[in-house]
Scaffold this motif. Structure first.
Motif, mmCIF file in Angstrom:
data_model
loop_
_atom_site.group_PDB
_atom_site.id
_atom_site.type_symbol
_atom_site.label_atom_id
_atom_site.label_comp_id
_atom_site.label_asym_id
_atom_site.label_seq_id
_atom_site.Cartn_x
_atom_site.Cartn_y
_atom_site.Cartn_z
ATOM 1 N N PHE A 1 48.780 41.749 40.245
ATOM 2 C CA PHE A 1 48.016 42.754 41.748
ATOM 3 C C PHE A 1 47.614 43.164 40.377
ATOM 4 O O PHE A 1 47.120 44.439 40.947
ATOM 5 N N LEU A 2 47.185 43.411 39.280
ATOM 6 C CA LEU A 2 46.577 44.452 38.668
ATOM 7 C C LEU A 2 45.003 44.016 39.712
ATOM 8 O O LEU A 2 44.016 44.962 39.270
ATOM 9 N N LEU A 3 43.708 43.559 39.484
ATOM 10 C CA LEU A 3 42.579 42.467 39.998
ATOM 11 C C LEU A 3 43.361 42.739 41.207
ATOM 12 O O LEU A 3 44.396 42.167 42.420
ATOM 13 N N TYR A 4 42.278 42.848 42.731
ATOM 14 C CA TYR A 4 42.052 42.159 43.359
ATOM 15 C C TYR A 4 42.832 43.054 44.111
ATOM 16 O O TYR A 4 43.958 41.850 44.681
ATOM 17 N N SER A 5 43.102 44.226 44.854
ATOM 18 C CA SER A 5 44.270 44.838 45.074
ATOM 19 C C SER A 5 43.395 46.207 45.343
ATOM 20 O O SER A 5 43.119 46.651 44.377
ATOM 21 N N PRO A 6 44.132 47.207 45.987
ATOM 22 C CA PRO A 6 43.972 48.967 46.271
ATOM 23 C C PRO A 6 43.877 49.361 45.749
ATOM 24 O O PRO A 6 43.159 50.737 45.459
ATOM 25 N N THR A 7 45.083 49.086 44.614
ATOM 26 C CA THR A 7 44.728 50.115 43.648
ATOM 27 C C THR A 7 43.901 49.774 42.545
ATOM 28 O O THR A 7 42.749 50.840 41.593
ATOM 29 N N ALA A 8 43.213 48.786 41.596
ATOM 30 C CA ALA A 8 42.073 48.052 41.613
ATOM 31 C C ALA A 8 41.430 49.233 41.936
ATOM 32 O O ALA A 8 40.272 49.774 40.790
ATOM 33 N N VAL A 9 41.088 49.332 43.277
ATOM 34 C CA VAL A 9 39.611 49.850 43.894
ATOM 35 C C VAL A 9 40.048 51.306 43.152
ATOM 36 O O VAL A 9 39.024 52.220 43.116
ATOM 37 N N LEU B 1 33.962 43.776 44.486
ATOM 38 C CA LEU B 1 34.044 43.284 42.789
ATOM 39 C C LEU B 1 35.347 43.250 42.428
ATOM 40 O O LEU B 1 35.888 42.804 41.574
ATOM 41 N N VAL B 2 35.775 44.534 42.623
ATOM 42 C CA VAL B 2 37.980 44.405 42.385
ATOM 43 C C VAL B 2 38.903 44.096 43.100
ATOM 44 O O VAL B 2 39.889 44.739 42.878
ATOM 45 N N GLY B 3 38.247 44.707 44.506
ATOM 46 C CA GLY B 3 39.420 44.675 45.942
ATOM 47 C C GLY B 3 40.094 43.796 45.991
ATOM 48 O O GLY B 3 40.668 43.563 46.694
ATOM 49 N N GLY B 4 39.331 42.728 45.961
ATOM 50 C CA GLY B 4 40.195 41.366 46.640
ATOM 51 C C GLY B 4 39.829 41.732 48.495
ATOM 52 O O GLY B 4 39.808 42.553 49.121
ATOM 53 N N PRO B 5 40.816 40.405 49.006
ATOM 54 C CA PRO B 5 40.948 41.109 50.595
ATOM 55 C C PRO B 5 41.253 41.993 51.270
ATOM 56 O O PRO B 5 40.746 42.609 51.918
#
Lengths: 271, 310
Positions: free
Chosen positions: B172-180, B254-258
Motif C-alpha cells: 500500500f505504500l506506493l501507488y496510493s493517495p497516501t503516497a501522493v 509517478l507515485v499515485g497509481g490509478p
C-alpha cells in the motif's frame, strides 16, 4: 531583548523536533546518491557493493550531454532576461511612488502560486495559435515567466537593504540617472543580481512542467530524465545523474540565498 | 530624491526646447518614471500570462473536431465537466488530497517556524537557508526519491524485510493517495515555513512580556497572542500549498497509481493522448475557478473566526 530570556531560552523538545524536521527534508533525497554507488541494477536494500560504473556510463551518454547543453542554454538566457526584468521592477517599486503598485506586484507574483499546468497549457495554446513551433525558445519564454516573481522578490529585498541617500548623493554631485544607476545602484545591488540569476537558473534548470508542455524535439535535462524513468534498467543512470544535479543545485541555491542576505541586516524579507 | 536635484542642477526648463521640457517634466514625475521602468516586465507578463490565459478561456467555449476547432460558442465542455462523474470525482479527489496535504504541512511546519523565530538567536539566516534550499532542488528528482523509498522493493520495504520485521513487502505504500500526500507534503514543506516564520518574527516581543507580567502561562500566552498574530502567515502558507498542489500532475503520475490520479492528469491527457484541447481548457479554467472560490472562502472564514476571537 535582554529581559525576555523566558521567551528566547533554548527549548530542547523543539530543538529535537527541528532536527527531525530537517532530517525529513534532507534524508529522502540522500537515498539517490547512496544507491547511485550501489553495485546493483535494482534499487533495493541490502547494498551490494561500491561501484562508479553508473557514473562512467552516464558520462558516455551522448543524449544526456545534448540535454544538459540545452538546459544550460535555456537556463542562462531565461535567467538573464528574468533578472533584468526583476531589476526594473525592484528599482521602480522601491524608489518611486507609483499609484496602484500593489495590484501590479500581485499580478507579477501570480506565477508563483498559479498551478504551473495552467500556465503551461495556456502558453501552449498561445504558441500554437500563433503558429510557432515548439522549441527551446518557447521553453525559454515560459521559464522567464515563472522566474520573474523570484527575481523580483530577491531584488526588492536587496534594494530595500541599501540607503537611497547614496543615489541622491550621486545625483547631487551631478550624475545623470543612467550614470547613477550604473555607477552607484548596480554595484550596490550586484550581490542581489547574482543571487537572482542563480535562483532563476535553478528554477529553469529544474523545471519539468513548462518544458513538458512547451518543449519540441530538443529535450532539456528534466525531460530527458523523465524519458529514462520508463526503463527500469536505466534507473541507476538516473540515480547517478540525479545525484550530481542535486548536489550542484543545492550548492547553487545555497550561494544564491546567502548572497541575497549578505550585508543586509534583516531576516523578514521573505523568500 | 532625484527629481528635486535635477531641477537644481539642470538649467531652467523654460530656456530649453519642447523636447527638453518634456524630458524635465518626465524626470519630475515619480509615477511616469516608475511606470516606464515597470513597462518591459508588464509587457512580458501580459504577453506570456494574461493573453494566453484569455485565449485559453476563449478556447474553452470551442469544440474539437479532429485536428481542427469549431469556434462556435458553446457551453458544452462545461456541461460535460459538471455532468460526467469521472471529472467530478477527480476534481473532488484533487481537492481532498491537496487539503490533507496542506493541513499536514502547515501543522508540521508551524513548530519549526516557531522554533527558528523564537529560540534561534545566532545563525537564524543559516537555518532559513537550510530550510529553503530543498524547495529549489529538482522537483522531479524529489518525487523520484520517494518512489525509491516507498517502492515495492524500495527503501522501507527492503529495509523492514532485512530487519525481519515483515515477510511480504507492504504494497500500500506506493501507488496510493497516501503516497501522493507524503510526497507533496515533503515537496512543499519549505514553502510553508517562510510565511509562518515571517509573521512570527514580526510579533512584538513586549506583548509576550506583558502577558507574562500579567500572569499568563505559556499555553495562554501562545493561544492568546502568538497564534492569532501569526494567523496571516498561516493563511498565506496554506494558500501557497493548496493552490499549486491541486494542479499537480507529476506526483500523481509517478507515485499515485490509478487510485491517486488527480484532475491535472486529466487536463494533461486532453492536451496529449485524448487530444481535446477545448475540453482541457475548460477543465483547467473550471479547476482555477473552484480553487479560487475555495481560497476566498477560506480567507473569509479565517478572518471571521479571528474577529470573533478578538
Amino acid at each position: 531583548m535582554t529581559d525576555v530570556a523566558y521567551i528566547d531560552r533554548p527549548n530542547r523538545p523543539l530543538y529535537v523536533y527541528a532536527i527531525f524536521y530537517l532530517a525529513f527534508l534532507y534524508i529522502p533525497v540522500m537515498f539517490l546518491p547512496l544507491f547511485s554507488f550501489n553495485d546493483n541494477i535494482y534499487i533495493t536494500f541490502p547494498l551490494k557493493g561500491f561501484t562508479i560504473q553508473w557514473y562512467v556510463a552516464m558520462f558516455k551518454d551522448q543524449p544526456m550531454w545534448a540535454a544538459l547543453n540545452n538546459s544550460l542554454r535555456v537556463g542562462c538566457v531565461s535567467s538573464a532576461i528574468a533578472t533584468l526584468l526583476g531589476l526594473f521592477v525592484a528599482k521602480a517599486v522601491t524608489r518611486y511612488r507609483i499609484p496602484g503598485v500593489k495590484p501590479i506586484i500581485f499580478v507579477i507574483m501570480l506565477p508563483m502560486v498559479v498551478p504551473l499546468i495552467i500556465m503551461g497549457v495556456a502558453l501552449l495554446i498561445l504558441v500554437t495559435r500563433l503558429g510557432f513551433n515548439l522549441s527551446l525558445y518557447t521553453i525559454t519564454m515560459a521559464h522567464v515567466l515563472i522566474s520573474v516573481p523570484f527575481a523580483m522578490a530577491t531584488l526588492i529585498s536587496r534594494f530595500e537593504g541599501f540607503d537611497p541617500s547614496m543615489e541622491e548623493a550621486s545625483s547631487d554631485l551631478g550624475a545623470g540617472p543612467w550614470s547613477t544607476f550604473w555607477r552607484v545602484t548596480l554595484p550596490m545591488v550586484a550581490p542581489g543580481v547574482l543571487a537572482s540569476f542563480l535562483l532563476c537558473f535553478t528554477i529553469s534548470f529544474d523545471d519539468f512542467i513548462m518544458a513538458f508542455f512547451l518543449g519540441g524535439t530538443d529535450p532539456t535535462l528534466p525531460i530527458f530524465i523523465w524519458g529514462q524513468l520508463r526503463f527500469p534498467f536505466r534507473l541507476p543512470g538516473v540515480l547517478a545523474l540525479g545525484s550530481l544535479i542535486l548536489i550542484i543545485s543545492f550548492v547553487v541555491v545555497f550561494i544564491s540565498l546567502w548572497l541575497r542576505r549578505w550585508g543586509v541586516e534583516d531576516t523578514q524579507s521573505g523568500i | 530624491m532625484i527629481e528635486t536635484t535635477i531641477e537644481v542642477s539642470a538649467p531652467a526648463p523654460r530656456s530649453r526646447s519642447w523636447r527638453g521640457r518634456l524630458y524635465a517634466w518626465y524626470l519630475s514625475s515619480d509615477a511616469l518614471k516608475g511606470f516606464t521602468l515597470l513597462s518591459p516586465t508588464l509587457l512580458v507578463m501580459g504577453f506570456t500570462m494574461c493573453i494566453p490565459f484569455g485565449i485559453m478561456v476563449v478556447m474553452s467555449f470551442w469544440t474539437q473536431i479532429g485536428f481542427e476547432f469549431d469556434t462556435v460558442f458553446t457551453l458544452g465542455n462545461y456541461a460535460e465537466a459538471i455532468e460526467k462523474p469521472v471529472y467530478r470525482a477527480l476534481l473532488l479527489r484533487s481537492l481532498t488530497i491537496s487539503s490533507i496535504c496542506t493541513v499536514v504541512t502547515v501543522l508540521v511546519s508551524y513548530p519549526m517556524a516557531y522554533y527558528v523565530a523564537f529560540h534561534v538567536r545566532k545563525r537564524k539566516m543559516a537555518w532559513i537557508i537550510l530550510m529553503t534550499v530543498p524547495f529549489f532542488s529538482s522537483y522531479l528528482l524529489r518525487i523520484f526519491a520517494w518512489k525509491v523509498i516507498l517502492g515495492y522493493n524500495g527503501v522501507i520495504n527492503s529495509g523492514l524485510k532485512g530487519l525481519g520485521l515483515i515477510e511480504q513487502p507492504l504494497a500500500f505504500l506506493l501507488y496510493s493517495p497516501t503516497a501522493v500526500v507524503i510526497t507533496l507534503a515533503h515537496a512543499w514543506a519549505a514553502f510553508a515555513i517562510l510565511p509562518i516564520f515571517i509573521s512570527l518574527e514580526k510579533i512584538d516581543r513586549s506583548l509576550l512580556e506583558a502577558a507574562t507580567d500579567l500572569g499568563d502561562g505559556p499555553v495562554k500566552r501562545f493561544l492568546g497572542i502568538t497564534l492569532p498574530l501569526s494567523m496571516p502567515g498561516v493563511i498565506v502558507a496554506s494558500l501557497m500549498i493548496f493552490i499549486p498542489t491541486v494542479g499537480d500532475y507529476v506526483t500523481p503520475t509517478l507515485v499515485g497509481g490509478p487510485d491517486g490520479l488527480m484532475i491535472a492528469n486529466l487536463i494533461q491527457a486532453q492536451f496529449g493522448l485524448i487530444n481535446n484541447w477545448p475540453m482541457g481548457a475548460a477543465l483547467a479554467f473550471d479547476m482555477m475557478l473552484v480553487v479560487a472560490v475555495i481560497s476566498l472562502l477560506y480567507i473569509w472564514l479565517t478572518r471571521k473566526a479571528m474577529e470573533n476571537i478578538a
